[in-house]
Design an enzyme around this catalytic site. Sequence first.
Site, mmCIF file in Angstrom:
data_model
loop_
_atom_site.group_PDB
_atom_site.id
_atom_site.type_symbol
_atom_site.label_atom_id
_atom_site.label_comp_id
_atom_site.label_asym_id
_atom_site.label_seq_id
_atom_site.Cartn_x
_atom_site.Cartn_y
_atom_site.Cartn_z
ATOM 1 N N SER A 48 0.807 -1.219 0.000
ATOM 2 C CA SER A 48 0.000 0.000 0.000
ATOM 3 C C SER A 48 0.843 1.272 0.000
ATOM 4 O O SER A 48 0.373 2.321 -0.456
ATOM 5 C CB SER A 48 -0.935 0.000 1.209
ATOM 6 O OG SER A 48 -0.194 -0.149 2.422
ATOM 7 N N GLY A 82 -1.925 -4.334 0.957
ATOM 8 C CA GLY A 82 -2.043 -5.549 1.747
ATOM 9 C C GLY A 82 -1.098 -6.656 1.335
ATOM 10 O O GLY A 82 -1.076 -7.718 1.968
ATOM 11 N N ASN A 111 3.787 -5.499 5.605
ATOM 12 C CA ASN A 111 2.627 -6.265 6.070
ATOM 13 C C ASN A 111 3.036 -7.544 6.792
ATOM 14 O O ASN A 111 2.318 -8.016 7.677
ATOM 15 C CB ASN A 111 1.706 -6.589 4.887
ATOM 16 C CG ASN A 111 0.962 -5.355 4.404
ATOM 17 O OD1 ASN A 111 0.301 -4.677 5.164
ATOM 18 N ND2 ASN A 111 1.101 -5.054 3.119
ATOM 19 N N ASP A 192 -4.535 6.578 10.259
ATOM 20 C CA ASP A 192 -4.205 5.244 10.758
ATOM 21 C C ASP A 192 -2.780 5.163 11.277
ATOM 22 O O ASP A 192 -2.382 4.166 11.889
ATOM 23 C CB ASP A 192 -4.443 4.188 9.677
ATOM 24 C CG ASP A 192 -3.612 4.416 8.413
ATOM 25 O OD1 ASP A 192 -2.696 5.264 8.430
ATOM 26 O OD2 ASP A 192 -3.894 3.744 7.407
ATOM 27 N N HIS A 195 -0.073 4.918 6.932
ATOM 28 C CA HIS A 195 0.057 5.332 5.534
ATOM 29 C C HIS A 195 0.309 6.830 5.420
ATOM 30 O O HIS A 195 -0.367 7.626 6.072
ATOM 31 C CB HIS A 195 -1.206 4.957 4.759
ATOM 32 C CG HIS A 195 -1.464 3.486 4.725
ATOM 33 N ND1 HIS A 195 -2.328 2.866 5.615
ATOM 34 C CD2 HIS A 195 -0.953 2.517 3.926
ATOM 35 C CE1 HIS A 195 -2.341 1.566 5.358
ATOM 36 N NE2 HIS A 195 -1.526 1.329 4.342
#
Length: 227
Positions: A48, A82, A111, A192, A195
């Site tokens: 991402s 992801g 991830n 979050d 990111h």
Amino acid sequence: MKIGIPVTWRKQWLAASMCLFLLATTAIFAAGTAHAESRPTLLIMGDSLSAAYGIEQEQGWVNLLAQRLDDDARVVNASISGETTSGGAERFPRLLEEYSPDIVLLELGGNDGLRGLPPGQMRGHLATMIEAAQQAEANVLLLGIDIPPNYGQAYRDAFTGVYHELAADYDIDLVPFLLEGIALDTQLMQGDGVHPTASAQPRILDNVWPALEPLLEMHLSADATSL
């Protein structure tokens, strides 16, 4: 007395002019085709962070890279939000065959870390991709990432150590931390905390560029010599 040009001469002159026009057009087209074929192809294998998660696609650092390179290189973004190193390793052989990249920017592992997967497993998948790229005669630029402190210092050290070990073992260039100068700045991170925002994307490119530029120059100079 008006002297006219014989019809046969006019036909010959028109035919010669047409031939010259066609030759010039063909040369221009061939030069453009040769440039398109000789320009290096960059393949970005990421998650991402390279897939412009949470922002407009054109704002992402990979798109900014393509804009900076303009027509001097082809940029293929194969990043998926992801994605883990396992998924990347599974997709990678097909992408190598399809695009025949000259440079691979490998931005995976984040991830794996967020899921607490074993660093040794991550290392194995990344090594598989590096070896496959090198066998395909592509240069590899490894883009490292870090994980939050709550995962524990031992796990973080093992995780980030994978990138440094791979860079040394395979003699490839490394950007130690893709989000250097960004990750701890709340103004540059989305809600979050994982990111980066659109305004952070030029800084990400600035983190990548010093390591990428020499690889690009090497390929561009080689292409110019071969023309």
